[in-house]
Write a protein that holds these residues in place. Structure first.
Motif, short mmCIF file in Angstrom:
data_model
loop_
_atom_site.label_atom_id
_atom_site.label_comp_id
_atom_site.label_asym_id
_atom_site.label_seq_id
_atom_site.Cartn_x
_atom_site.Cartn_y
_atom_site.Cartn_z
N VAL A 189 0.87 -0.99 -0.09
CA VAL A 189 0.29 -0.05 0.29
C VAL A 189 1.10 1.04 -0.08
CG1 VAL A 189 -1.39 1.35 1.10
CG2 VAL A 189 -1.41 -1.21 0.99
N PRO A 190 1.14 1.93 -0.88
CA PRO A 190 1.40 2.92 -0.50
C PRO A 190 1.37 3.95 0.37
CG PRO A 190 -0.13 3.26 -2.83
CD PRO A 190 -0.78 1.94 -1.66
N ASP A 191 2.86 4.34 0.60
CA ASP A 191 2.64 5.61 1.67
C ASP A 191 1.84 6.63 2.10
OD1 ASP A 191 4.69 3.73 2.95
OD2 ASP A 191 6.61 4.65 2.56
N ARG A 192 1.54 7.35 0.80
CA ARG A 192 1.51 8.71 0.93
C ARG A 192 -0.05 8.80 -0.30
NH1 ARG A 192 5.54 13.00 -1.64
NH2 ARG A 192 5.88 11.75 -3.38
N PRO A 193 -1.22 9.16 -0.32
CA PRO A 193 -1.92 8.89 -1.23
C PRO A 193 -1.36 9.05 -2.87
CG PRO A 193 -3.18 10.31 0.17
CD PRO A 193 -1.34 10.03 0.92
N TRP A 194 -2.22 8.81 -3.68
CA TRP A 194 -1.53 8.74 -5.35
C TRP A 194 -2.65 10.23 -5.39
CZ3 TRP A 194 -4.70 9.06 -9.64
CH2 TRP A 194 -4.56 9.11 -11.17
N GLU A 195 -1.63 10.86 -6.33
CA GLU A 195 -1.49 12.01 -6.38
C GLU A 195 -1.95 11.97 -7.94
OE1 GLU A 195 -0.31 15.53 -4.81
OE2 GLU A 195 -0.84 15.40 -2.69
N PRO A 196 -3.15 12.78 -9.15
CA PRO A 196 -2.81 12.43 -10.52
C PRO A 196 -1.64 13.48 -10.99
CG PRO A 196 -4.88 14.19 -9.56
CD PRO A 196 -4.29 12.89 -8.87
N GLN A 240 -6.97 11.85 -24.36
CA GLN A 240 -7.42 10.94 -22.71
C GLN A 240 -7.02 9.62 -22.17
OE1 GLN A 240 -11.92 12.20 -23.08
NE2 GLN A 240 -11.77 14.37 -21.99
N VAL A 241 -7.38 8.65 -23.14
CA VAL A 241 -7.26 7.62 -23.07
C VAL A 241 -5.09 7.03 -23.11
CG1 VAL A 241 -7.31 4.81 -24.00
CG2 VAL A 241 -9.35 6.49 -23.94
N ARG A 242 -5.13 8.13 -23.01
CA ARG A 242 -3.48 7.96 -23.20
C ARG A 242 -2.99 8.64 -22.19
NH1 ARG A 242 1.00 9.68 -27.71
NH2 ARG A 242 2.82 9.47 -26.77
N ALA A 243 -3.40 9.53 -21.37
CA ALA A 243 -3.54 10.64 -20.88
C ALA A 243 -3.85 9.58 -19.11
CB ALA A 243 -3.93 11.17 -20.28
N ILE A 244 -4.56 8.49 -19.32
CA ILE A 244 -4.94 7.35 -18.15
C ILE A 244 -3.72 6.42 -18.63
CG2 ILE A 244 -6.85 5.72 -17.85
CD1 ILE A 244 -8.76 7.88 -18.96
N ALA A 245 -3.59 6.08 -19.94
CA ALA A 245 -2.69 4.55 -20.05
C ALA A 245 -1.27 5.07 -19.08
CB ALA A 245 -2.55 4.49 -21.92
N ALA A 246 -0.73 5.87 -19.90
CA ALA A 246 0.38 6.75 -18.63
C ALA A 246 0.18 6.26 -17.56
CB ALA A 246 0.92 8.11 -19.35
N ALA A 247 -0.72 7.35 -16.59
CA ALA A 247 -0.61 6.56 -15.27
C ALA A 247 -0.62 5.40 -15.00
CB ALA A 247 -2.18 7.58 -15.01
N VAL A 248 -1.32 4.61 -15.61
CA VAL A 248 -1.51 3.36 -15.37
C VAL A 248 -0.18 2.55 -15.00
CG1 VAL A 248 -2.30 0.83 -15.87
CG2 VAL A 248 -3.60 3.00 -16.14
N ARG A 249 0.95 3.24 -16.40
CA ARG A 249 2.15 2.69 -16.39
C ARG A 249 3.11 3.29 -14.79
NH1 ARG A 249 4.64 6.20 -20.47
NH2 ARG A 249 5.50 6.66 -18.28
N GLU A 250 2.54 4.55 -14.82
CA GLU A 250 3.55 5.06 -13.75
C GLU A 250 3.21 4.31 -12.50
OE1 GLU A 250 3.72 9.04 -11.64
OE2 GLU A 250 2.92 8.25 -13.66
N HIS A 251 2.46 4.46 -12.17
CA HIS A 251 1.40 3.19 -11.42
C HIS A 251 1.70 1.64 -11.28
CE1 HIS A 251 -0.44 2.51 -7.52
NE2 HIS A 251 -0.25 3.82 -7.55
N GLY A 252 1.97 1.83 -11.83
CA GLY A 252 2.29 -0.10 -12.34
C GLY A 252 0.55 -1.08 -11.80
N THR A 253 -0.37 -0.15 -11.98
CA THR A 253 -1.13 -1.28 -12.00
C THR A 253 -2.56 -2.07 -12.83
OG1 THR A 253 -2.12 0.55 -10.40
CG2 THR A 253 -3.78 -0.58 -10.90
N PRO A 254 -2.24 -3.16 -12.53
CA PRO A 254 -2.82 -4.30 -13.77
C PRO A 254 -3.80 -3.72 -14.78
CG PRO A 254 -2.11 -5.24 -12.04
CD PRO A 254 -2.22 -4.39 -11.82
N THR A 255 -4.48 -3.59 -15.45
CA THR A 255 -5.76 -2.87 -16.19
C THR A 255 -6.38 -3.15 -17.44
OG1 THR A 255 -5.12 -1.07 -15.07
CG2 THR A 255 -6.36 -0.07 -16.53
N LEU A 256 -7.61 -3.18 -17.78
CA LEU A 256 -8.19 -3.90 -18.44
C LEU A 256 -8.72 -1.80 -18.91
CD1 LEU A 256 -10.51 -6.74 -17.57
CD2 LEU A 256 -7.89 -6.09 -18.77
#
Length: 284
Positions: free
Chosen positions: A58-65, A98-114
């Motif tokens: 669990v991250p030490d601090r809340p995730w910020e976009p 918008q989808v690309r920005a979301i995908a970049a955030a997914v990559r940065e955080h490493g969250t498995p996503t559909l």
């Protein structure tokens, strides 16, 4: 057709939280493995069930976009910890940017996503940030990471009444697969030829849950539910001529099913059906 590019980001975290292990129970495979997957068994001798599981940190601090995501989305990276399954991104009505920005955030955080309901331009946007993601054009779905987890729990069978129902059926199939279930797809077993579904009864009766995808009159879920003991998840599709009202007719048929044990999701909602089936067939 499924595609993936590269392997820049190969995390192994599953879209599902680590499965529960019960030391007292031995689970037999529900049927033969489908499409490269293998049935899962668990056995041990202790009479006390163990619920211990490892979880992603669990991250030490809340995730910020990041700045690029503000005003677009607030991703729920903690959803897998909270309810067992990671968030999915619905692409329809979102712009490729918008989808690309979301995908970049997914990559940065490493969250498995559909990524669901992804048109080709949405797929290009995701693959620009997640080049190793798997894209299934027929199901309009991308999965990252591209490799599904090893299956656990019971067998999920997805039955498509007709070939025209395949896009929705494949969406359900892939969602359940990436949520960690063994899955089998049965094609073209609609009620116009009852011998076809009767010929697949052995497989249907091995399933923990059956997803039935049908348009037109939408009668197939009732037929299947009357032949098996497992629950049925019914998915009406928008396939059919005028009086089918783009899926309304099969939706009403499924909602008024005479056979008990039928749950109905929204029109063309393969994602919801696959998710529910994966939950029903989860390890116990």
């Amino acid at each position: 057709m499924a595609t993936s590019r590269g392997s820049s980001y190969p995390p192994t975290t599953s879209l599902e939280r680590p499965s529960r292990t019960f030391a007292a129970r031995s689970t037999a495979p529900c049927g033969p493995p489908g499409s490269g997957s293998s049935p899962s068994t668990s056995a041990a001798s202790s009479p006390v069930p163990s619920r211990s599981r490892s979880s992603p940190p669990v991250p030490d601090r809340p995730w910020e976009p990041p700045a690029s995501l503000r005003g677009i989305a607030e991703l729920d990276h903690d959803r897998a910890h909270r309810r067992g399954y990671a968030e999915a991104i619905y692409c329809e009505a979102k712009t490729p940017a918008q989808v690309r920005a979301i995908a970049a955030a997914v990559r940065e955080h490493g969250t498995p996503t559909l990524f669901t309901r992804a048109a080709p331009d949405h797929a290009d946007a995701v693959l620009a940030e997640l080049p190793d993601a798997r894209y299934d054009a027929e199901a309009r779905l991308l999965a990252w990471p591209p490799t599904a987890p090893e299956p656990t729990g019971g067998l999920v069978v997805v039955a498509a009444a007709g070939t025209s129902d395949l896009p929705v059926a494949r969406e359900a199939l892939l969602v359940a697969t990436y949520l960690g279930r063994e899955c089998e797809l049965v094609i073209d077993v609609g009620v116009a030829g009852l011998h076809r579904v009767l010929g697949r009864l052995d497989l249907l009766r091995r399933a923990r849950v059956v997803v039935v995808v049908a348009g037109m009159d939408g009668a197939l879920p009732s037929v299947v539910a009357g032949l098996i003991s497992a629950p049925v998840v019914a998915v009406p599709t928008s396939v059919g001529y005028g009086a089918a009202f783009e899926g309304l007719a099969p939706l009403l048929t499924m909602l008024t099913s005479c056979a008990p044990g039928v749950a109905v999701v929204n029109i063309d909602n393969g994602y919801g059906a696959g998710h529910l089936a994966a939950q029903i067939a989860a390890p116990v």
